[in-house]
Design a protein around this motif. Structure first.
Motif, PDB file in Angstrom:
ATOM      1  N   UNK A  13      48.319  73.101  54.065  1.00 42.40           N
ATOM      2  CA  UNK A  13      47.001  73.279  54.681  1.00 42.40           C
ATOM      3  C   UNK A  13      46.452  71.892  55.034  1.00 42.40           C
ATOM      4  N   UNK A  14      45.410  71.862  55.857  1.00 41.38           N
ATOM      5  CA  UNK A  14      44.942  70.608  56.436  1.00 41.38           C
ATOM      6  C   UNK A  14      44.429  69.633  55.385  1.00 41.38           C
ATOM      7  N   UNK A  15      44.005  70.123  54.228  1.00 41.85           N
ATOM      8  CA  UNK A  15      43.505  69.238  53.188  1.00 41.85           C
ATOM      9  C   UNK A  15      44.583  68.638  52.309  1.00 41.85           C
ATOM     10  N   UNK A  16      45.843  69.074  52.484  1.00 43.30           N
ATOM     11  CA  UNK A  16      46.914  68.572  51.620  1.00 43.30           C
ATOM     12  C   UNK A  16      48.048  67.927  52.393  1.00 43.30           C
ATOM     13  N   UNK A  39      44.593  64.002  55.316  1.00 44.78           N
ATOM     14  CA  UNK A  39      44.635  65.008  54.254  1.00 44.78           C
ATOM     15  C   UNK A  39      44.004  64.488  52.956  1.00 44.78           C
ATOM     16  N   UNK A  40      43.201  65.317  52.341  1.00 44.58           N
ATOM     17  CA  UNK A  40      42.486  64.927  51.133  1.00 44.58           C
ATOM     18  C   UNK A  40      43.446  64.504  50.025  1.00 44.58           C
ATOM     19  N   UNK A  89      45.973  68.944  41.177  1.00 48.74           N
ATOM     20  CA  UNK A  89      46.167  68.797  42.614  1.00 48.74           C
ATOM     21  C   UNK A  89      44.893  69.036  43.392  1.00 48.74           C
ATOM     22  N   UNK A  90      45.035  69.127  44.697  1.00 49.61           N
ATOM     23  CA  UNK A  90      43.943  69.400  45.627  1.00 49.61           C
ATOM     24  C   UNK A  90      44.180  70.804  46.184  1.00 49.61           C
ATOM     25  N   UNK A  91      43.310  71.749  45.808  1.00 49.22           N
ATOM     26  CA  UNK A  91      43.590  73.160  46.069  1.00 49.22           C
ATOM     27  C   UNK A  91      42.512  73.788  46.948  1.00 49.22           C
ATOM     28  N   UNK A  92      42.972  74.549  47.931  1.00 47.96           N
ATOM     29  CA  UNK A  92      42.100  75.170  48.915  1.00 47.96           C
ATOM     30  C   UNK A  92      41.505  76.474  48.379  1.00 47.96           C
ATOM     31  N   UNK A  93      40.188  76.587  48.410  1.00 51.23           N
ATOM     32  CA  UNK A  93      39.494  77.848  48.119  1.00 51.23           C
ATOM     33  C   UNK A  93      38.879  78.291  49.440  1.00 51.23           C
ATOM     34  N   UNK A  94      39.276  79.439  49.936  1.00 55.90           N
ATOM     35  CA  UNK A  94      38.935  79.795  51.317  1.00 55.90           C
ATOM     36  C   UNK A  94      38.678  81.286  51.491  1.00 55.90           C
TER      37      UNK A  94
END
Length: 541
Positions: free
Chosen positions: A96-99, A377-378, A488-493
Motif C-alpha cells: 500500500x502507498x504508506x509502506x 512511503x511512511x 510495523x506501519x499498518x494501514x487501517x482503512x
C-alpha cells in the motif's frame, strides 16, 4: 526490464537464504497489462494478470514463502496488496502507498511474503489509483499443514467465489470524478469470478460436500450470498475456524471472506447461486449455476430473492458468528487457548468516520483527519528517519466533535505488545467496513447508537471471532480487542474504495526501540526507493 529481473533474482536468493529458513517456496511471475474485458456486456479497459481477469489463484500452506515477481506493463505506477495476509514483521511487503514504493511503468518488483502462522481464505487486489475497479484481484488459499487437525472432513471439492459490485465506467473516469470532489455513481451490476448473470457453473456430485470460499472484492456494497434449495455450514472466517452454524444466506461485507460447506443433497438438477446487493434501494443481482453432474434439468423461474434493507437480521447473524474454541488454527493448540477476554486493554481508541467537505470538495475522514498520500512511503521515512513526511499524533485517538475535517498524512502511534480496545463509531446512514492490515482482531461487540463504557457489559469475552475486516452498521458501533504483536506501519482503512481513496484511512505505527530482526525485518534489499528515500540503501539482510 530483463536486467532488473536478473538483479531481483540475485537479491532474492540472498534474502531467501538469510530470512525464512527451510519453509517451502512457491514462485510466481506476473505480467500486469491492460486488456479489453466485457463483464457486463460492455467493452471496458481491464487490468489483467498474465492475461487473466480475475488474476490467478495462489495456493499455499501455513508458513510457506510466496515469491511473486510483478512486471508492470501499464502506463502508470502499480501496487498489489494482500488482504488478510499479516506480513509478520514485514510491513514493507503490504503493498500500500504508506509502506511500499509503487512499481513504475516498465519496471518490476519481487514481493517476498511468508504466510506465517496463518490458514484460511484471503485475496489480493491492486491498491493504487482506483485500479480495484478494473481488475487485477485474485484468490489466496492458505491450507493447514498435513499434521494439523481441521475441524471438518476434507471436502470433495473447493471452489472460490470472488464476488463484487462492478461499474461499466472505466476506472480512470471514476478516479477523475473522485479527484474533482464528486462521488462515483451507484454500481451497474455484480460479478462472480469476473462474470455476470449465469456466467459460471460449479459442478457437484450428488451426496458430496464442497467448500465454497466467498470474498467480497467489490468497491461499494455489502453482498448477500445464497444457493437455491441448499443450506450452508460456516466453517472459517478470514483464518479463524468458526462454530459450525447453518445459514440459508450470508451477508458478506466489503473486504470480507468466508468459507462454507455445501452438501449436494437435493434433487439432481441445476440450482441458482445468487449474489445480490444489501442495504441498497436498487438491488443488484447476479447468478451462477450449481450443476449436479447427473442433472437433466436446468434452472428455471426467477432467482430466489434475499434480504435487502433490514439491518436487524444482519446484526443478528453477525452476532452468531463465533470462534470454534476447540479447533486447531495454524498450530496444533486449540484456538481457545488464547484467553483474550482475561486481558485488560491498556487503553481505548475510538474511530469515527465522517464525510466532510474540505476546500469545496467531498472528502472522507477518520476523527476529522482526511488522509493525503505522502511523497515517500511512511515505512521508508520511518526507517531512514526522513523528517517532514509525517507527524505522529496527526490524527487524534478520539473523535474531536463537530462536522469539519482537515487534510493530513495521518499516522497514529502505538507500542509493540500493547493490548488495546478499538471502537468504530458510525454516525452515518450507510454500513461501514473497516480493515486493519497486519493483524487479526477479536470482534467483541456491536450494537446500535453511541458506544459508552457501559456497552462493555454486552461484550463477548469468550468466543468472539478473530478476523481482519469488520462491519459497522448505520448509526451504530463495533468494538474490537487487538494485541499489537506485529511491529510495523499498518494501514487501517475503509473498504468502501471511494471513501478510502478520498481519505478514510490512516496508518498505525506499531513501534519498538529494538532493532532486532526478531521484532521487525528491515526493508528488503530489493526494495524500490522513491520520493525522499530515492538513492538510499537498506542494511544487509
Amino acid at each position: 526490464m530483463r536486467d532488473s529481473c536478473k538483479v531481483s533474482i540475485v537479491l532474492l536468493l540472498v534474502l531467501i537464504n538469510g530470512v525464512f529458513g527451510d519453509n517451502p517456496y512457491r514462485f510466481f511471475t506476473w505480467k500486469i497489462t491492460y486488456g479489453d474485458i466485457y463483464p457486463l456486456g460492455v467493452k471496458q479497459q481491464g487490468i489483467l494478470i498474465n492475461g487473466q481477469f480475475p488474476g490467478p489463484h495462489i495456493d499455499a500452506v501455513t508458513n510457506d514463502n510466496i515469491i511473486i515477481s510483478v512486471f508492470n506493463y501499464l502506463r502508470e505506477p502499480f501496487l498489489i496488496s494482500w488482504n488478510g495476509v499479516q506480513q509478520r514483521k514485514n510491513s514493507y511487503q503490504d503493498g500500500v502507498i504508506g509502506t511500499t514504493c509503487p512499481i513504475p511503468p516498465g519496471k518490476n518488483f519481487t514481493y517476498i511474503i511468508q504466510v506465517k502462522d496463518q490458514i484460511g481464505s484471503f485475496y489480493y487486489f491492486p491498491s493504487l489509483a482506483f485500479h480495484k475497479a478494473a481488475g487485477a484481484f485474485g484468490a489466496i488459499r492458505v491450507w493447514s499443514r498435513p499434521r494439523i487437525p481441521v475441524p471438518f472432513p476434507s471436502p470433495d471439492g473447493d471452489f472460490w467465489l470472488l464476488a463484487g459490485d462492478w461499474y461499466k465506467t472505466n476506472h480512470y473516469v471514476l478516479r477523475r470524478l473522485l479527484e474533482a470532489g464528486r462521488n462515483v455513481p451507484f454500481p451497474d451490476g455484480v460479478l462472480i469470478n469476473g462474470r455476470g448473470w449465469g456466467g459460471n457453473t460449479f459442478t457437484v456430485q450428488p451426496g458430496k460436500t464442497y467448500r465454497f470460499r466467498i470474498s467480497n472484492v467489490g468497491t461499494a456494497t455489502t453482498l448477500n450470498f445464497r444457493i437455491q434449495g441448499h443450506t450452508m455450514k460456516l466453517v472459517e472466517v478470514e483464518g479463524s475456524h468458526t462454530i459450525q452454524n447453518v445459514y440459508t444466506s450470508l451477508d458478506v461485507h466489503l473486504g470480507q471472506s468466508y468459507s462454507v460447506l455445501v452438501t449436494a443433497n437435493q434433487a439432481p438438477q441445476d440450482y441458482y447461486i445468487v449474489v445480490s446487493s444489501r442495504f441498497t434501494r436498487r438491488v443488484l443481482t447476479t447468478t451462477s449455476i450449481l450443476h449436479y453432474s447427473n442433472s437433466r434439468r436446468g434452472v428455471s423461474g426467477p432467482a430466489p430473492s434475499g434480504p435487502t434493507l433490514n439491518i436487524a437480521s444482519s446484526l443478528f447473524q453477525a452476532r452468531t458468528i463465533k470462534r470454534n474454541l476447540t479447533a486447531s488454527g495454524p498450530r496444533p493448540n486449540p484456538q481457545g487457548s488464547y484467553h483474550y477476554g482475561l486481558i485488560k486493554p491498556a487503553r481505548t481508541i475510538m474511530l469515527a468516520n465522517s464525510a466532510p467537505w474540505i476546500n469545496g470538495k467531498q472528502r472522507y475522514a477518520v476523527n476529522g483527519a482526511s488522509f493525503v498520500a505522502p511523497d515517500t512511503p511512511l515505512k521508508l521515512a520511518d526507517y531512514f528517519k526522513i523528517p517532514g513526511v509525517f507527524n505522529l499524533g496527526s490524527i487524534p485517538t478520539n473523535p474531536p466533535g463537530g462536522n469539519g475535517g482537515y487534510l493530513t498524512t495521518s499516522v497514529m502511534g502505538a507500542n509493540f505488545r500493547e493490548f488495546i480496545e478499538i471502537v468504530f463509531q458510525n454516525w452515518e446512514n450507510s454500513v461501514q467496513s473497516w480493515h486493519i492490515s497486519g493483524y487479526s482482531f477479536f470482534v467483541v461487540g456491536m450494537d446500535g447508537g453511541q458506544w459508552t463504557q457501559g456497552s462493555r457489559s454486552k461484550y463477548n469475552l469468550r468466543d468472539a471471532v478473530s478476523r481482519s475486516t469488520v462491519q459497522v452498521y448505520p448509526r451504530a458501533w463495533t468494538a474490537i480487542y487487538i494485541a499489537l504483536d506485529n511491529v510495523g506501519m499498518w494501514n487501517i482503512r475503509s473498504e468502501n474504495w471511494a471513501r478510502q481513496y478520498l481519505g478514510q484511512q490512516f496508518y498505525l505505527r506499531v513501534y519498538t526501540s529494538s532493532t532486532s530482526y526478531r521484532d521487525e525485518y528491515p526493508p528488503p534489499k530489493n526494495a524500490l526507493m522513491c520520493g525522499r528515500a530515492r538513492g538510499r540503501h537498506t542494511r544487509p539482510f
